[in-house]
Design an enzyme around this catalytic site. Structure first.
Site, PDB file in Angstrom:
ATOM      1  N   HIS A 147     -24.496  63.098  46.002  1.00 28.23           N
ATOM      2  CA  HIS A 147     -24.892  63.363  44.506  1.00 28.23           C
ATOM      3  C   HIS A 147     -26.461  63.030  44.466  1.00 28.23           C
ATOM      4  O   HIS A 147     -26.757  62.452  43.488  1.00 28.23           O
ATOM      5  CB  HIS A 147     -24.163  62.716  43.296  1.00 28.23           C
ATOM      6  N   GLU A 206     -17.625  70.058  36.839  1.00 20.02           N
ATOM      7  CA  GLU A 206     -18.480  69.785  35.750  1.00 20.02           C
ATOM      8  C   GLU A 206     -18.612  70.604  34.761  1.00 20.02           C
ATOM      9  O   GLU A 206     -18.669  71.958  35.235  1.00 20.02           O
ATOM     10  CB  GLU A 206     -19.729  69.297  36.255  1.00 20.02           C
ATOM     11  N   GLU A 231     -24.157  70.172  43.901  1.00 17.39           N
ATOM     12  CA  GLU A 231     -25.200  71.114  43.531  1.00 17.39           C
ATOM     13  C   GLU A 231     -26.500  70.684  44.424  1.00 17.39           C
ATOM     14  O   GLU A 231     -27.428  70.395  43.933  1.00 17.39           O
ATOM     15  CB  GLU A 231     -25.698  70.495  42.039  1.00 17.39           C
ATOM     16  N   TYR A 265     -22.629  75.179  33.234  1.00 19.43           N
ATOM     17  CA  TYR A 265     -23.003  74.838  31.885  1.00 19.43           C
ATOM     18  C   TYR A 265     -23.459  75.882  30.902  1.00 19.43           C
ATOM     19  O   TYR A 265     -23.238  75.910  29.838  1.00 19.43           O
ATOM     20  CB  TYR A 265     -24.010  73.841  32.013  1.00 19.43           C
ATOM     21  N   ARG A 272     -13.866  61.676  39.156  1.00 21.30           N
ATOM     22  CA  ARG A 272     -14.836  62.157  40.044  1.00 21.30           C
ATOM     23  C   ARG A 272     -16.071  61.377  40.220  1.00 21.30           C
ATOM     24  O   ARG A 272     -16.735  61.054  39.227  1.00 21.30           O
ATOM     25  CB  ARG A 272     -14.980  63.647  39.778  1.00 21.30           C
ATOM     26  N   ASN A 290     -19.534  73.814  38.920  1.00 19.89           N
ATOM     27  CA  ASN A 290     -20.285  73.046  38.043  1.00 19.89           C
ATOM     28  C   ASN A 290     -20.867  74.634  37.007  1.00 19.89           C
ATOM     29  O   ASN A 290     -21.600  75.179  37.847  1.00 19.89           O
ATOM     30  CB  ASN A 290     -21.185  72.226  38.304  1.00 19.89           C
TER      31      ASN A 290
HETATM   32  O1  IFM Z   1     -26.049  65.194  34.872  1.00 19.25           O
HETATM   33  C1  IFM Z   1     -25.948  66.195  35.734  1.00 19.25           C
HETATM   34  C2  IFM Z   1     -25.270  65.981  36.865  1.00 19.25           C
HETATM   35  O2  IFM Z   1     -25.604  64.865  37.755  1.00 19.25           O
HETATM   36  C3  IFM Z   1     -25.361  67.271  37.839  1.00 19.25           C
HETATM   37  N1  IFM Z   1     -25.012  68.462  37.198  1.00 19.25           N
HETATM   38  C4  IFM Z   1     -25.505  68.741  35.881  1.00 19.25           C
HETATM   39  C5  IFM Z   1     -25.334  67.278  34.829  1.00 19.25           C
HETATM   40  C6  IFM Z   1     -25.979  67.376  33.433  1.00 19.25           C
HETATM   41  O3  IFM Z   1     -27.430  67.939  33.788  1.00 19.25           O
END
Ligand code: IFM
Length: 479
Positions: free
Chosen positions: A127, A380, A172, A302, A84, A300
């Site tokens: 992006h 992600e 995002e 985290y 990706r 995505n």
């Molecule tokens: O590095 C970033 C990415 O560009 C977008 N999503 C979160 C990642 C970590 O912060």
């Protein structure tokens, strides 16, 4: 929707579950002013004193522009199905409008090399790196930028659409619109709440218009990637906490999901953001355009967000990355004093909490709350840690390894629960430019020595490769 190849060019058949890794142009390519590339808003932002940690810039980044062959060899060593990456609008159209053939040629070579070695190219058009020339005309606050985006999508499709099956419009938009235009910690560094809402709407519009255009041109797999969270009330019995969690869920999730999936902005969020001018931004027909059908949703994730409706005097932050958008008085996340208490979980180097089960919750919830959603891909997931090279030169990144493996376990559990998840991309293939943090935060499963640009697969990368290989054999590697 099918994955049938476009035109007569050979494309790769999709495996039942896609294993990949992700990067983004601005974060890895470097060659920031080579072969005709123009300034993006991030090149310009990096020149603002104090905007980026250590005064870091994107000039060389990790030199992916010149190292695609060896980087693709690493992808093959890892056994990835898919890569990706994003295309840089300012490389393809340096002033946002006119076409730079050399820029397109770079991506054409990249795609060819990926396909030759059996790796599926998974392309993202935006992006976060808007051409600076367009920012000078208002950037995403200007409705015309959405039309320029469609031209850029069309140009890129004309060059690569015979070989690239998967087209992601935006990555995002929460970050590029809100952190860029309201909070000011991301390019273009503006702090104007109404401008941020204009950026949200115009990015939605650009997504919808480009989706329709790409479909007309023959694209069959079109989607968008959103960063989504679980907004959890700190005390579910406290109405202030419940309302604060509703608000966070509204602004971080539903403001992005619902126009695309349901063709409407969520009524409660519209009310929360009253006074920022949404009614004048939305023209007749916009919402139908934005809701153009998509073929996949990139997710995505985290960390979760534990949310309280009370101001927090302890200084604790539950790992939320939005920084000052929650300042008291902000119609975005600040009012009436939202805070993000800590759950006392382990943290990554970003100070984000580690809670793998949140990914399962999110994936299952998405399918249940939005039954019309297309298949999901985790586009992600990963972690920054302060890696130290061992004497043997290896990187024993046990925390990142556990983070990735534990999250993949949760994806498997989500699938068992009925979530339609078709793939997982680890962020990131390489250590790279982490936006306002510069090169301080390392997310790679491959270490980059920033002095020599030497690459070393970390233990987390080796374990990821074992997991991919085992999944193809239907087994599971020991941990
Ligand atoms: O590095 C970033 C990415 O560009 C977008 N999503 C979160 C990642 C970590 O912060």
């Amino acid at each position: 929707m099918t994955n049938a190849p476009h035109a007569d060019h050979p494309t790769l058949a999709l495996p039942p579950f896609l294993w990949g890794s992700a990067t983004a142009a601005a974060q890895v390519e470097g060659a920031a002013h080579e072969d005709g590339k123009g300034d993006s808003i991030w090149d310009a932002f990096a020149r603002v004193p104090g905007a980026i940690a250590n005064g870091d810039d994107l000039e060389i980044a990790v030199d992916h522009y010149h190292r695609t062959t060896s980087d693709i060899a690493i992808m093959n060593e890892l056994g990835l199905d898919a890569y990706r990456f994003s295309t840089s609008w300012a490389r393809i159209a340096p002033d946002g409008r006119s076409i730079n053939r050399a820029g397109l040629d770079f991506y054409s070579r990249l795609v060819d090399q990926l396909l030759e070695t059996g790796i599926l190219p998974w392309l993202t058009l935006y992006h976060w790196d808007l051409p600076q020339a367009l920012e000078e005309h208002g950037g995403w606050t200007n409705r015309d930028t959405a039309l320029r985006f469609v031209d850029y999508a069309e140009t890129t499709y004309a060059a690569l659409g015979d070989r690239v099956q998967h087209w992601t419009t935006f990555n995002e938009p929460f970050c590029s619109a809100l952190l860029g235009y309201a909070v000011g910690v991301h390019a273009p560094g503006r702090r104007d709440e109404a401008a941020a809402l204009a950026a949200v709407h115009h990015q939605h519009l650009a997504h919808g218009l480009a989706t329709t255009r790409l479909r007309e041109l023959g694209a069959q797999q079109i989607g968008i990637t959103l960063n989504l969270t679980n907004a959890i009330p700190a005390n579910p019995a406290d109405p202030a906490d419940v309302d604060a969690a509703r608000r966070v869920d509204g602004i971080m999730n539903r403001l992005f999901l619902e126009p695309i999936v349901l063709g409407a902005y969520p009524a409660d969020v519209v009310e929360d953001l009253a006074g920022l001018g949404l009614d004048t931004l939305v023209h007749d027909g916009d919402l139908a355009t934005i809701a153009a059908p998509i073929d996949f949703l990139g997710v995505n994730h985290y960390h979760d967000d534990l949310v309280s409706g009370h101001p927090d005097d302890s200084g604790a932050d539950g790992g939320h990355s939005g920084a000052t958008e929650r300042e008291a008085g902000s119609p975005w996340l600040g009012s009436p004093g939202i805070s993000f208490p800590s759950r006392e979980l382990p943290r990554t180097a970003m100070d984000w909490e580690v809670h793998p089960a949140g990914l399962r919750t999110l994936l299952v919830r998405l399918g249940r709350e939005y039954p019309t959603l297309p298949p999901l891909y985790v586009t992600e997931n990963g972690a920054a840690y302060d890696d130290v090279a061992a004497e043997d030169g290896r990187i024993h990144d046990v925390d990142r390894d556990a983070f990735i493996q534990d999250h993949i376990d949760q994806v498997e559990l989500a699938i068992a629960d009925g979530a339609d998840v078709r793939g997982y991309f680890v962020w990131s293939l390489l250590d790279n430019f982490e936006w306002a943090y510069g090169y301080d935060k390392r997310f790679g499963i491959v270490r980059v020595d920033y002095q020599t640009q030497e690459r070393t697969i970390k233990d987390s990368g080796l374990a990821y490769a074992r997991r991919i290989a085992a999944s193809r054999e239907g087994s599971r590697p020991g941990r």
